[in-house]
Design an enzyme around this catalytic site. Sequence first.
Site, PDB file in Angstrom:
ATOM      1  N   GLU A 254       0.953  -1.181   0.069  1.00 19.69           N
ATOM      2  CA  GLU A 254       0.133   0.093  -0.050  1.00 19.69           C
ATOM      3  C   GLU A 254       0.909   0.682  -0.093  1.00 19.69           C
ATOM      4  O   GLU A 254       2.021   1.726   1.278  1.00 19.69           O
ATOM      5  CB  GLU A 254      -0.620  -0.068   1.299  1.00 19.69           C
ATOM      6  CG  GLU A 254      -2.216  -0.907   1.020  1.00 19.69           C
ATOM      7  CD  GLU A 254      -2.732  -1.170   0.623  1.00 19.69           C
ATOM      8  OE1 GLU A 254      -2.997   0.325  -0.005  1.00 19.69           O
ATOM      9  OE2 GLU A 254      -4.425  -1.857   0.314  1.00 19.69           O
ATOM     10  N   GLU A 391       4.556  13.263  -4.525  1.00 19.43           N
ATOM     11  CA  GLU A 391       3.350  13.289  -3.012  1.00 19.43           C
ATOM     12  C   GLU A 391       4.221  14.364  -2.457  1.00 19.43           C
ATOM     13  O   GLU A 391       5.684  14.257  -1.875  1.00 19.43           O
ATOM     14  CB  GLU A 391       4.122  11.722  -2.774  1.00 19.43           C
ATOM     15  CG  GLU A 391       2.514  11.695  -1.479  1.00 19.43           C
ATOM     16  CD  GLU A 391       2.103   9.956  -1.179  1.00 19.43           C
ATOM     17  OE1 GLU A 391       4.005   9.600  -0.704  1.00 19.43           O
ATOM     18  OE2 GLU A 391       1.293   9.731  -0.547  1.00 19.43           O
TER      19      GLU A 391
HETATM   20  P1  NAD Z   1       8.707   5.010   4.569  1.00 18.07           P
HETATM   21  O1  NAD Z   1       8.885   3.982   3.586  1.00 18.07           O
HETATM   22  O2  NAD Z   1       9.342   6.107   5.029  1.00 18.07           O
HETATM   23  O3  NAD Z   1       8.550   3.865   5.941  1.00 18.07           O
HETATM   24  C1  NAD Z   1       7.313   3.007   6.433  1.00 18.07           C
HETATM   25  C2  NAD Z   1       7.685   1.747   6.602  1.00 18.07           C
HETATM   26  O4  NAD Z   1       8.697   1.645   6.697  1.00 18.07           O
HETATM   27  C3  NAD Z   1       8.914   2.179   8.310  1.00 18.07           C
HETATM   28  O5  NAD Z   1       8.396   1.648   9.485  1.00 18.07           O
HETATM   29  C4  NAD Z   1       9.652   2.759   8.036  1.00 18.07           C
HETATM   30  O6  NAD Z   1      10.089   2.196   9.321  1.00 18.07           O
HETATM   31  C5  NAD Z   1       9.907   0.943   7.238  1.00 18.07           C
HETATM   32  N1  NAD Z   1      11.611   0.570   6.242  1.00 18.07           N
HETATM   33  C6  NAD Z   1      11.982   2.242   6.078  1.00 18.07           C
HETATM   34  N2  NAD Z   1      12.655   1.246   4.762  1.00 18.07           N
HETATM   35  C7  NAD Z   1      12.209   0.087   5.291  1.00 18.07           C
HETATM   36  C8  NAD Z   1      13.364  -1.233   4.945  1.00 18.07           C
HETATM   37  N3  NAD Z   1      14.587  -0.764   3.423  1.00 18.07           N
HETATM   38  N4  NAD Z   1      13.138  -2.642   4.858  1.00 18.07           N
HETATM   39  C9  NAD Z   1      12.390  -2.744   5.861  1.00 18.07           C
HETATM   40  N5  NAD Z   1      11.289  -1.556   6.368  1.00 18.07           N
HETATM   41  C10 NAD Z   1      12.428   0.098   6.478  1.00 18.07           C
HETATM   42  O7  NAD Z   1       6.658   5.587   4.543  1.00 18.07           O
HETATM   43  P2  NAD Z   1       6.889   6.714   5.556  1.00 18.07           P
HETATM   44  O8  NAD Z   1       6.924   8.054   5.454  1.00 18.07           O
HETATM   45  O9  NAD Z   1       6.380   5.720   7.244  1.00 18.07           O
HETATM   46  O10 NAD Z   1       5.049   6.424   5.169  1.00 18.07           O
HETATM   47  C11 NAD Z   1       4.942   7.377   4.912  1.00 18.07           C
HETATM   48  C12 NAD Z   1       4.435   6.837   3.194  1.00 18.07           C
HETATM   49  O11 NAD Z   1       3.638   5.819   3.429  1.00 18.07           O
HETATM   50  C13 NAD Z   1       3.652   7.974   2.229  1.00 18.07           C
HETATM   51  O12 NAD Z   1       4.167   7.887   1.428  1.00 18.07           O
HETATM   52  C14 NAD Z   1       2.565   7.072   2.087  1.00 18.07           C
HETATM   53  O13 NAD Z   1       1.466   7.671   1.242  1.00 18.07           O
HETATM   54  C15 NAD Z   1       2.005   5.920   2.040  1.00 18.07           C
HETATM   55  N6  NAD Z   1       0.614   5.768   2.650  1.00 18.07           N
HETATM   56  C16 NAD Z   1       0.436   4.886   1.425  1.00 18.07           C
HETATM   57  C17 NAD Z   1      -0.682   4.297   2.586  1.00 18.07           C
HETATM   58  C18 NAD Z   1      -1.692   3.216   1.950  1.00 18.07           C
HETATM   59  O14 NAD Z   1      -2.847   2.511   2.199  1.00 18.07           O
HETATM   60  N7  NAD Z   1      -1.476   3.306   0.700  1.00 18.07           N
HETATM   61  C19 NAD Z   1      -1.709   4.597   3.619  1.00 18.07           C
HETATM   62  C20 NAD Z   1      -0.487   5.330   4.451  1.00 18.07           C
HETATM   63  C21 NAD Z   1       0.676   5.860   3.825  1.00 18.07           C
END
Ligand code: NAD
Length: 498
Positions: A254, A391
């Site tokens: 997602e 975004e």
């Molecule tokens: P992010 O991708 O930075 O982090 C998300 C999660 O992934 C965190 O727990 C982070 O620690 C972990 N992570 C980061 N690098 C990783 C790796 N290499 N391996 C495993 N895990 C890793 O995102 P964010 O800044 O926390 O959230 C914002 C983003 O999430 C935005 O792009 C938003 O659109 C998206 N989002 C999508 C939905 C949906 O349903 N489509 C819902 C909410 C947020």
Amino acid sequence: MVERYPERVTSFVAGRAWADRGSELPIVDPSTGERIGTLVEAGAEDVDAAVRAARSAFENSGWARMDTGKRQETLLAAHDAILAHADELAELECAALGVPLRELRERHMRRAAYNFRFFAEFIGQMRGEVYDQTEGYRSIVVREPVGVAALIAPWNAPVALASMKVAAALAFGNTCVLKPSEQTPLALRRFVEILHEAGVPDGVVNLVNGRGPVTGAALVAHPGVDLISFTGGTETGRAIMEAAGRRLVPCTMELGGKSANIVFASADRERALDAALASIYSNNGQQCLAGSRILVEREIAERFIADFVDRARRIRIGDPRDETTELGPLASAGHRERVLGFARDAAADGLTLLTGGDAPRGLPDRLSGGFYVEPIAALAADNAVRACQQEIFGPFATFQIFDGYDDAIRRANDTEFGLVSYVWSDHLPTVERAVRDLRSGVVWVNTTMTRELRAPFGGYANSGVGREGGEACMQFYTEQKTVTIPSRPIAVRRFGAG
Ligand code: NAD
């Protein structure tokens, strides 16, 4: 009322607090900028312990093969426990996230509780398939839990989003290891304790805290993980899916969005205006499904945009714990810098700033270190500008003025993402055409952010892979097994019998 926030936030493995050692990370209250606690990061060994605990619970706790009625009881007890602790969970979430407390209590925590009730009810109605077209044989298809699920959550709605993953994984008999965002660990840490208090057996839900490239990467690479459900940014999703691909581990992704909110001249303008503001400014503007590209038909554009800007200027910004606050701080100092950067570069990037783009004035001194921004609205020269393609994930609305149906759809679909589209029109043929032509996983017509859990939710293109929802989660969190049985002894070819 939470008297004190936990000073040290650890992981949670096999039903108890885990390992008060590891790298230490600050937990910051975005409403003041003050450090309110320390996160103890789980390293590869701790992740290994969590996955082993989940595996052991999958094989030995009885959860995977539990009578459905009994599993439903536990899920419903979790629903009740989350509601009973909604105030406490909302306060913990607010302390690290900064979304208005009222929104957290009344929307996020209710949704978290409902996720458990929804999946409890769903599994009570599950059924298999039978094929008896081949004479003398009956084949039945049964579903079984897959095993250990790695559930990786973002920071923008930690409990609301992670609870969907946990409830779905558990309902279908899996065990799991949850990895919250390192920025917002407070409420989810308490959330897993509450699940245990409600009767979830030890080891069925484990939680590892820490940064993505450390704790998250160790979890994704662990050979004991059978499934990965990820919500977060598109680039992170790509990296995780690459790692999972090497082990052929199924994933749902997602990811991000840059959703178009199309307001046709045939729309109910008052309602469309309210919805345009809510779609971009709720949850402090930090939502994957935000209607961040507002496309308005030329004949109504001038008035609509002026009314929007007027309302945006009157949004109450302030302490997220204040019941009247509509827009709290952004989640971190770095994130605020990034969001404000889009406003600073507006002119060079083809944007005309209509309102916002600074730190708000007049906040009390105690909030002076917080990460507040005025809500931003800008008119874009065209859809190609950076703010309409990337975004921003903040309270940043871009406007475009379109001429006619084809122009609206062309702009809406001109994006690498495809999570949600919003359509505002009372002209049915226009609505019907738009529903057909828009390239996104969800289309909301004359409504805003109405999540139907029974229906699939997810994105086209760079907004994701796979879906979440009742049936979609059943497909993801179960294996199908086909069992073929003849109705009478069959004649088998007799190799070696002469
Ligand atoms: P992010 O991708 O930075 O982090 C998300 C999660 O992934 C965190 O727990 C982070 O620690 C972990 N992570 C980061 N690098 C990783 C790796 N290499 N391996 C495993 N895990 C890793 O995102 P964010 O800044 O926390 O959230 C914002 C983003 O999430 C935005 O792009 C938003 O659109 C998206 N989002 C999508 C939905 C949906 O349903 N489509 C819902 C909410 C947020």
